[in-house]
Scaffold this motif. Structure first.
Motif, PDB file in Angstrom:
ATOM      1  N   ALA A  10       0.836  -1.211   0.000  1.00  0.00           N
ATOM      2  CA  ALA A  10       0.000   0.000   0.000  1.00  0.00           C
ATOM      3  C   ALA A  10       0.866   1.254   0.000  1.00  0.00           C
ATOM      4  CB  ALA A  10      -0.944  -0.010   1.204  1.00  0.00           C
ATOM      5  N   ALA A  11       1.931   1.253   0.801  1.00  0.00           N
ATOM      6  CA  ALA A  11       2.834   2.403   0.848  1.00  0.00           C
ATOM      7  C   ALA A  11       3.510   2.629  -0.504  1.00  0.00           C
ATOM      8  CB  ALA A  11       3.873   2.219   1.951  1.00  0.00           C
ATOM      9  N   LEU A  12       3.747   1.557  -1.234  1.00  0.00           N
ATOM     10  CA  LEU A  12       4.352   1.650  -2.563  1.00  0.00           C
ATOM     11  C   LEU A  12       3.309   1.933  -3.649  1.00  0.00           C
ATOM     12  CD1 LEU A  12       6.751  -1.422  -2.235  1.00  0.00           C
ATOM     13  CD2 LEU A  12       7.454   0.982  -2.406  1.00  0.00           C
ATOM     14  N   GLU A  13       2.042   2.038  -3.223  1.00  0.00           N
ATOM     15  CA  GLU A  13       0.918   2.263  -4.141  1.00  0.00           C
ATOM     16  C   GLU A  13       0.799   1.150  -5.170  1.00  0.00           C
ATOM     17  OE1 GLU A  13       1.186   6.274  -5.628  1.00  0.00           O
ATOM     18  OE2 GLU A  13       0.913   7.118  -3.626  1.00  0.00           O
ATOM     19  N   ILE A  14       1.003  -0.091  -4.701  1.00  0.00           N
ATOM     20  CA  ILE A  14       0.874  -1.265  -5.561  1.00  0.00           C
ATOM     21  C   ILE A  14      -0.391  -2.012  -5.166  1.00  0.00           C
ATOM     22  CG2 ILE A  14       1.836  -3.526  -6.161  1.00  0.00           C
ATOM     23  CD1 ILE A  14       4.633  -2.293  -5.698  1.00  0.00           C
ATOM     24  N   THR A  15      -1.279  -2.171  -6.128  1.00  0.00           N
ATOM     25  CA  THR A  15      -2.471  -2.990  -5.959  1.00  0.00           C
ATOM     26  C   THR A  15      -2.223  -4.287  -6.705  1.00  0.00           C
ATOM     27  OG1 THR A  15      -3.866  -1.030  -5.859  1.00  0.00           O
ATOM     28  CG2 THR A  15      -4.953  -3.130  -6.351  1.00  0.00           C
ATOM     29  N   LEU A  16      -2.302  -5.389  -5.993  1.00  0.00           N
ATOM     30  CA  LEU A  16      -2.059  -6.681  -6.635  1.00  0.00           C
ATOM     31  C   LEU A  16      -3.213  -7.031  -7.570  1.00  0.00           C
ATOM     32  CD1 LEU A  16      -0.687  -8.811  -3.667  1.00  0.00           C
ATOM     33  CD2 LEU A  16       0.608  -7.695  -5.500  1.00  0.00           C
ATOM     34  N   PRO A  17      -2.893  -7.530  -8.760  1.00  0.00           N
ATOM     35  CA  PRO A  17      -3.944  -7.981  -9.665  1.00  0.00           C
ATOM     36  C   PRO A  17      -4.489  -9.327  -9.200  1.00  0.00           C
ATOM     37  CG  PRO A  17      -1.805  -8.495 -10.596  1.00  0.00           C
ATOM     38  CD  PRO A  17      -1.554  -7.713  -9.327  1.00  0.00           C
ATOM     39  N   GLU A  18      -5.585  -9.736  -9.793  1.00  0.00           N
ATOM     40  CA  GLU A  18      -6.083 -11.087  -9.545  1.00  0.00           C
ATOM     41  C   GLU A  18      -5.059 -12.071 -10.105  1.00  0.00           C
ATOM     42  OE1 GLU A  18      -9.838 -13.826 -10.913  1.00  0.00           O
ATOM     43  OE2 GLU A  18     -10.161 -11.673 -10.626  1.00  0.00           O
ATOM     44  N   ALA A  19      -4.805 -13.140  -9.374  1.00  0.00           N
ATOM     45  CA  ALA A  19      -3.841 -14.145  -9.829  1.00  0.00           C
ATOM     46  C   ALA A  19      -4.323 -14.756 -11.141  1.00  0.00           C
ATOM     47  CB  ALA A  19      -3.652 -15.215  -8.766  1.00  0.00           C
ATOM     48  N   ALA A  20      -3.456 -14.746 -12.136  1.00  0.00           N
ATOM     49  CA  ALA A  20      -3.808 -15.272 -13.456  1.00  0.00           C
ATOM     50  C   ALA A  20      -3.852 -16.793 -13.435  1.00  0.00           C
ATOM     51  CB  ALA A  20      -2.788 -14.794 -14.487  1.00  0.00           C
ATOM     52  N   CYS A  71       6.692  -8.485 -13.188  1.00  0.00           N
ATOM     53  CA  CYS A  71       6.680  -9.938 -12.995  1.00  0.00           C
ATOM     54  C   CYS A  71       6.580 -10.281 -11.518  1.00  0.00           C
ATOM     55  CB  CYS A  71       7.942 -10.575 -13.576  1.00  0.00           C
ATOM     56  SG  CYS A  71       8.066 -10.598 -15.367  1.00  0.00           S
ATOM     57  N   LEU A  72       7.365  -9.596 -10.682  1.00  0.00           N
ATOM     58  CA  LEU A  72       7.330  -9.918  -9.254  1.00  0.00           C
ATOM     59  C   LEU A  72       5.993  -9.535  -8.639  1.00  0.00           C
ATOM     60  CD1 LEU A  72       9.068 -11.323  -7.117  1.00  0.00           C
ATOM     61  CD2 LEU A  72       9.417  -9.063  -6.158  1.00  0.00           C
ATOM     62  N   ILE A  73       5.373  -8.474  -9.093  1.00  0.00           N
ATOM     63  CA  ILE A  73       4.028  -8.144  -8.607  1.00  0.00           C
ATOM     64  C   ILE A  73       3.091  -9.318  -8.890  1.00  0.00           C
ATOM     65  CG2 ILE A  73       2.021  -6.653  -9.034  1.00  0.00           C
ATOM     66  CD1 ILE A  73       4.104  -4.333  -9.367  1.00  0.00           C
ATOM     67  N   ASN A  74       3.201  -9.909 -10.066  1.00  0.00           N
ATOM     68  CA  ASN A  74       2.367 -11.061 -10.410  1.00  0.00           C
ATOM     69  C   ASN A  74       2.743 -12.296  -9.599  1.00  0.00           C
ATOM     70  OD1 ASN A  74       0.785  -9.593 -12.215  1.00  0.00           O
ATOM     71  ND2 ASN A  74       2.277  -9.872 -13.841  1.00  0.00           N
ATOM     72  N   VAL A  75       4.022 -12.469  -9.298  1.00  0.00           N
ATOM     73  CA  VAL A  75       4.459 -13.565  -8.420  1.00  0.00           C
ATOM     74  C   VAL A  75       3.821 -13.393  -7.042  1.00  0.00           C
ATOM     75  CG1 VAL A  75       6.458 -14.435  -7.106  1.00  0.00           C
ATOM     76  CG2 VAL A  75       6.642 -14.123  -9.584  1.00  0.00           C
ATOM     77  N   ILE A  76       3.876 -12.183  -6.507  1.00  0.00           N
ATOM     78  CA  ILE A  76       3.301 -11.926  -5.183  1.00  0.00           C
ATOM     79  C   ILE A  76       1.793 -12.171  -5.202  1.00  0.00           C
ATOM     80  CG2 ILE A  76       2.887 -10.152  -3.427  1.00  0.00           C
ATOM     81  CD1 ILE A  76       5.629  -8.916  -4.298  1.00  0.00           C
ATOM     82  N   SER A  77       1.133 -11.794  -6.275  1.00  0.00           N
ATOM     83  CA  SER A  77      -0.297 -12.049  -6.422  1.00  0.00           C
ATOM     84  C   SER A  77      -0.595 -13.545  -6.370  1.00  0.00           C
ATOM     85  CB  SER A  77      -0.795 -11.447  -7.735  1.00  0.00           C
ATOM     86  OG  SER A  77      -2.153 -11.739  -7.933  1.00  0.00           O
ATOM     87  N   GLN A  78       0.220 -14.328  -7.067  1.00  0.00           N
ATOM     88  CA  GLN A  78       0.044 -15.785  -7.045  1.00  0.00           C
ATOM     89  C   GLN A  78       0.272 -16.338  -5.645  1.00  0.00           C
ATOM     90  OE1 GLN A  78      -1.173 -17.677  -9.347  1.00  0.00           O
ATOM     91  NE2 GLN A  78      -0.965 -16.471 -11.202  1.00  0.00           N
TER      92      GLN A  78
END
Length: 155
Positions: A10-20, A71-78
């Motif tokens: 949240a502090a980084l203003e990153i919203t995780l996407p739905e896991a693909a 890519c890492l944002i998507n890894v974290i989402s998964q």
């Protein structure tokens, strides 16, 4: 720095996407014992590749770093999906693996992969410091320039 990975995101203003969902005959994550393996993730943003092409040709190092971060944002989402929505279960980022689609002359793989590695530390603090391998490859699925996989220790 905030206490939880969610607070840091949240502090980084990153919203995780739905896991693909997987696009072939594999699963996106495997949880075995206290280890979570996340299959390679591409730099998808809103369901589309951030950029296509090869490093050392049409893709700049700066764009490659942004791709590794995506890519890492998507890894974290998964990982979050696999852990029932609780990133606090991640005790340690054990290893990241980076694949960089590049020309044969390209040698700055580590610079590009720092996009993922730096974000791992930003999100998980000292527990985000990890071992890693980064290799150049002639191509990646759908002409992506970067793919990142991960191994986490979980509780």
């Amino acid at each position: 720095m905030s206490n939880t990975p969610e607070d840091r995101l949240a502090a980084l203003e990153i919203t995780l996407p739905e896991a693909a969902a997987p696009v072939a005959n594999y699963v996106t994550t495997v949880l075995t014992g206290n280890l979570l393996v996340v299959s390679g993730q591409l730099p998808l943003v809103d369901g589309k590749l951030l950029i296509t092409g090869k490093l050392g040709d049409e893709v700049s190092n700066h764009a490659g770093v942004a791709c590794a971060r995506a890519c890492l944002i998507n890894v974290i989402s998964q990982a979050k999906a696999a852990l029932g929505g609780d990133l606090s279960r991640i005790k340690r980022v054990v290893r990241l693996g980076g694949f960089i689609a590049c020309t044969p002359e390209f040698t700055e793989h580590a610079v590009v992969m720092n996009g993922a590695s730096d974000l791992a530390v930003e999100v998980f603090g000292d527990a985000g410091r990890h071992a890693r391998s980064t290799i150049g490859v002639p191509s990646l699925p759908v002409n992506a320039p970067v793919e990142v996989e991960a191994l986490f220790e979980v509780v």
